[in-house]
Design a protein around this motif. Structure first.
Motif, PDB file in Angstrom:
ATOM      1  N   LYS A   1       0.836  -1.198   0.000  1.00  0.00           N
ATOM      2  CA  LYS A   1       0.000   0.000   0.000  1.00  0.00           C
ATOM      3  C   LYS A   1       0.879   1.259   0.000  1.00  0.00           C
ATOM      4  CE  LYS A   1      -3.948  -2.227   0.252  1.00  0.00           C
ATOM      5  NZ  LYS A   1      -4.754  -2.221   1.478  1.00  0.00           N
ATOM      6  N   PRO A   2       0.342   2.392  -0.466  1.00  0.00           N
ATOM      7  CA  PRO A   2       1.098   3.649  -0.460  1.00  0.00           C
ATOM      8  C   PRO A   2       1.545   4.025   0.948  1.00  0.00           C
ATOM      9  CG  PRO A   2      -0.891   3.855  -1.796  1.00  0.00           C
ATOM     10  CD  PRO A   2      -0.990   2.543  -1.087  1.00  0.00           C
ATOM     11  N   ALA A   3       2.710   4.641   1.045  1.00  0.00           N
ATOM     12  CA  ALA A   3       3.283   4.976   2.352  1.00  0.00           C
ATOM     13  C   ALA A   3       2.346   5.851   3.178  1.00  0.00           C
ATOM     14  CB  ALA A   3       4.624   5.670   2.156  1.00  0.00           C
ATOM     15  N   ALA A   4       1.675   6.793   2.525  1.00  0.00           N
ATOM     16  CA  ALA A   4       0.778   7.696   3.248  1.00  0.00           C
ATOM     17  C   ALA A   4      -0.365   6.916   3.896  1.00  0.00           C
ATOM     18  CB  ALA A   4       0.227   8.761   2.305  1.00  0.00           C
ATOM     19  N   GLU A   5      -0.891   5.932   3.162  1.00  0.00           N
ATOM     20  CA  GLU A   5      -1.982   5.112   3.704  1.00  0.00           C
ATOM     21  C   GLU A   5      -1.486   4.264   4.874  1.00  0.00           C
ATOM     22  OE1 GLU A   5      -5.032   1.504   2.333  1.00  0.00           O
ATOM     23  OE2 GLU A   5      -3.968   2.694   0.820  1.00  0.00           O
ATOM     24  N   VAL A   6      -0.282   3.715   4.720  1.00  0.00           N
ATOM     25  CA  VAL A   6       0.289   2.896   5.800  1.00  0.00           C
ATOM     26  C   VAL A   6       0.458   3.733   7.058  1.00  0.00           C
ATOM     27  CG1 VAL A   6       2.337   1.627   6.548  1.00  0.00           C
ATOM     28  CG2 VAL A   6       1.452   1.308   4.226  1.00  0.00           C
TER      29      VAL A   6
ATOM     30  N   GLN B   1      -1.112   6.422   7.919  1.00  0.00           N
ATOM     31  CA  GLN B   1      -2.416   6.808   8.464  1.00  0.00           C
ATOM     32  C   GLN B   1      -3.018   5.668   9.287  1.00  0.00           C
ATOM     33  OE1 GLN B   1      -5.297   7.910   5.504  1.00  0.00           O
ATOM     34  NE2 GLN B   1      -6.788   8.642   6.988  1.00  0.00           N
ATOM     35  N   VAL B   2      -2.949   4.460   8.750  1.00  0.00           N
ATOM     36  CA  VAL B   2      -3.510   3.309   9.456  1.00  0.00           C
ATOM     37  C   VAL B   2      -2.745   3.036  10.746  1.00  0.00           C
ATOM     38  CG1 VAL B   2      -3.905   0.818   9.356  1.00  0.00           C
ATOM     39  CG2 VAL B   2      -4.444   2.247   7.367  1.00  0.00           C
ATOM     40  N   LEU B   3      -1.414   3.047  10.656  1.00  0.00           N
ATOM     41  CA  LEU B   3      -0.596   2.748  11.836  1.00  0.00           C
ATOM     42  C   LEU B   3      -0.748   3.820  12.912  1.00  0.00           C
ATOM     43  CD1 LEU B   3       2.723   1.355  10.296  1.00  0.00           C
ATOM     44  CD2 LEU B   3       0.752   0.094  11.180  1.00  0.00           C
ATOM     45  N   THR B   4      -0.894   5.070  12.490  1.00  0.00           N
ATOM     46  CA  THR B   4      -1.098   6.147  13.459  1.00  0.00           C
ATOM     47  C   THR B   4      -2.420   5.976  14.194  1.00  0.00           C
ATOM     48  OG1 THR B   4       0.222   7.688  12.140  1.00  0.00           O
ATOM     49  CG2 THR B   4      -1.274   8.644  13.756  1.00  0.00           C
ATOM     50  N   GLY B   5      -3.442   5.558  13.456  1.00  0.00           N
ATOM     51  CA  GLY B   5      -4.742   5.308  14.086  1.00  0.00           C
ATOM     52  C   GLY B   5      -4.674   4.175  15.097  1.00  0.00           C
ATOM     53  N   ILE B   6      -4.000   3.101  14.725  1.00  0.00           N
ATOM     54  CA  ILE B   6      -3.826   1.972  15.647  1.00  0.00           C
ATOM     55  C   ILE B   6      -3.034   2.418  16.877  1.00  0.00           C
ATOM     56  CG2 ILE B   6      -2.769  -0.300  15.942  1.00  0.00           C
ATOM     57  CD1 ILE B   6      -3.247  -0.794  12.970  1.00  0.00           C
ATOM     58  N   ALA B   7      -1.989   3.200  16.632  1.00  0.00           N
ATOM     59  CA  ALA B   7      -1.116   3.637  17.717  1.00  0.00           C
ATOM     60  C   ALA B   7      -1.876   4.451  18.756  1.00  0.00           C
ATOM     61  CB  ALA B   7       0.045   4.451  17.152  1.00  0.00           C
ATOM     62  N   THR B   8      -2.778   5.299  18.287  1.00  0.00           N
ATOM     63  CA  THR B   8      -3.558   6.126  19.215  1.00  0.00           C
ATOM     64  C   THR B   8      -4.368   5.257  20.166  1.00  0.00           C
ATOM     65  OG1 THR B   8      -3.711   7.896  17.572  1.00  0.00           O
ATOM     66  CG2 THR B   8      -5.319   7.926  19.376  1.00  0.00           C
ATOM     67  N   ASP B   9      -5.014   4.240  19.630  1.00  0.00           N
ATOM     68  CA  ASP B   9      -5.812   3.335  20.464  1.00  0.00           C
ATOM     69  C   ASP B   9      -4.934   2.523  21.407  1.00  0.00           C
ATOM     70  OD1 ASP B   9      -8.139   4.213  19.258  1.00  0.00           O
ATOM     71  OD2 ASP B   9      -8.129   2.614  17.735  1.00  0.00           O
ATOM     72  N   LEU B  10      -3.787   2.068  20.901  1.00  0.00           N
ATOM     73  CA  LEU B  10      -2.900   1.253  21.732  1.00  0.00           C
ATOM     74  C   LEU B  10      -2.368   2.058  22.911  1.00  0.00           C
ATOM     75  CD1 LEU B  10      -0.794  -0.710  19.082  1.00  0.00           C
ATOM     76  CD2 LEU B  10      -2.657  -1.571  20.497  1.00  0.00           C
ATOM     77  N   LEU B  11      -1.994   3.305  22.671  1.00  0.00           N
ATOM     78  CA  LEU B  11      -1.448   4.131  23.736  1.00  0.00           C
ATOM     79  C   LEU B  11      -2.503   4.397  24.803  1.00  0.00           C
ATOM     80  CD1 LEU B  11       1.116   5.615  24.606  1.00  0.00           C
ATOM     81  CD2 LEU B  11       0.246   7.650  23.441  1.00  0.00           C
ATOM     82  N   LYS B  12      -3.735   4.556  24.361  1.00  0.00           N
ATOM     83  CA  LYS B  12      -4.821   4.822  25.300  1.00  0.00           C
ATOM     84  C   LYS B  12      -5.089   3.616  26.193  1.00  0.00           C
ATOM     85  CE  LYS B  12      -8.952   4.741  23.647  1.00  0.00           C
ATOM     86  NZ  LYS B  12     -10.161   5.089  22.848  1.00  0.00           N
ATOM     87  N   ASP B  13      -5.010   2.411  25.610  1.00  0.00           N
ATOM     88  CA  ASP B  13      -5.396   1.201  26.338  1.00  0.00           C
ATOM     89  C   ASP B  13      -4.228   0.473  27.002  1.00  0.00           C
ATOM     90  OD1 ASP B  13      -7.985   1.663  25.467  1.00  0.00           O
ATOM     91  OD2 ASP B  13      -7.754   0.410  23.674  1.00  0.00           O
TER      92      ASP B  13
END
Length: 383
Positions: A265-270, A272-284
């Motif tokens: 997948k394009p780097a920008a999409e990667v 974006q997805v990883l940043t979204g996952i990271a936000t949830d992981l840091l919270k939990d």
């Protein structure tokens, strides 16, 4: 001679405070001055806003610039050091661009000392010690078959269901899952594109034996030369890798599938997805204020002859956060401060170097590290 310490993040403070409290002339540089004041303002007399230009203007011949900033800042700072006649120190791996500066540092009689944190850093010291001890032992023989492993990781002291906790943004940890590795396994090159395809179990020689999950990371091959393995030695296994709590692979299986699905997948999409996952992981799955972290490190060298072990020693370290702060911060930054002291004492040769091979320095530093970890021992499995 002034020490210019750049960066006051989570892995910087204990070593920085040690240098200041030791009476050294230290200028503290940070992008945000207020953040630096919060962590060292009680001891630091000179805190400045970091920029490459400001640092360049302040450097004098013989000074030492320490980069505890993101890795992309190391080479620019090192080049400024060359221009100003100053030494350079970082805890990070030596990038090709840094290695290319070796001749320039040598010609000017200056030092660029790198890979002197935890991993890389303490693990190198342990490896150098084991190789030297093996060479000097009665068991040494060029026909021996050797196996070397080095596993390091930060893990929760108080385990959670996710089997991992974050001290800072998890994006870097997630991106590391996309990094391939190369190691030597059973006399053959092992290339792994996904860490979860190479997870194995490791039984650690701790006072209370404990098993972990491990996997290879980066490229292990160059370290055979760095650790002074002879070219004609018969090496069965040579692996440098990451260590995690048991159950980590199962707990992270969903993330592995997501990362695998991002391939191509394009780097920008990667991102974006990883940043979204990271936000949830840091919270939990983040550390609570004052909650202890844990760092484990095991470096082992075994020699066999006719199928029987004739030498087998392992450096084993287990450390956790306490009243002094996090284990990770002191194990990264205090070795950096030891490296700075070695440069001040003219015990490091000019040029670009990783952690030293000098037995006297290794002994001195490992003695200091013994005070940083709750458990540190060199285990002789054949005793």
């Amino acid at each position: 001679m002034t020490i210019h310490w750049c960066g006051t993040g989570l892995s910087s403070v204990p070593g920085l405070r040690r240098l200041i409290e030791g009476g050294n002339d230290v200028v503290v540089w940070n992008r945000t001055v207020d953040k630096a004041r919060k962590v060292v303002g009680d001891v630091a007399k000179d805190i400045r806003a970091f920029s490459l230009e400001a640092l360049s203007d302040a450097l004098e011949p013989g000074d030492i610039a320490v980069s505890m900033l993101p890795a992309d800042q190391h080479v620019p700072i090192a080049k400024v050091c060359l221009e100003k006649g100053a030494h350079f120190v970082s805890s990070s791996y030596i990038a090709p661009e840094m290695k290319a500066l070796d001749e320039a540092f040598r010609e000017k009689g200056l030092v660029s000392l790198n890979e002197i944190g935890l991993d890389p850093g303490i693990d190198h010291l342990m490896a150098h010690d084991l190789v030297a001890r093996y060479r000097a032992s009665k068991a040494y023989h060029p026909d021996n078959v050797l196996s070397f492993t080095s596993y390091c990781g930060g893990v929760p002291k108080m385990a959670n269901a996710f089997r991992y906790k974050f001290s800072w943004a998890p994006v870097g940890v997630l991106k590391a899952l996309k990094s391939p590795s190369r190691s030597l396994k059973n006399f053959s090159e092992l290339r792994v594109n996904r860490p979860w395809d190479a997870i194995t179990s490791y039984d650690a020689p701790l006072p209370n034996p404990e098993s972990f999950e491990v996997y290879p990371n980066r490229d292990s091959y160059p370290f055979m030369q760095d650790y002074r393995f002879d070219a004609d030695w018969k090496v069965r296994d040579f692996v440098r890798g990451t260590i995690r709590l048991n159950g980590w692979a199962e707990a992270w299986s969903g993330i592995f599938r997501t990362v695998e699905g991002l391939e191509g997948k394009p780097a920008a999409e990667v991102d974006q997805v990883l940043t979204g996952i990271a936000t949830d992981l840091l919270k939990d799955n983040s550390y609570e204020p004052g909650e202890p972290d844990r760092v484990v490190l095991f470096v082992s060298l075994k020699a066999e002859r006719d199928g029987k072990p004739v030498y087998h020693e392992t450096w084993a370290m287990d450390a956790w956060g306490d009243a002094r702060g996090s284990a990770m911060s002191r194990l990264v930054s205090i070795p950096v401060s030891l490296g700075i002291e070695a440069i001040l004492a003219r015990r490091v040769a000019a040029g670009v170097h990783p952690a030293p091979h000098d037995p006297a320095l290794i002994s001195l530093w490992m003695g200091e590290i013994g005070h940083l970890a709750q458990y540190l021992d060199r285990v002789d499995h054949l005793a």
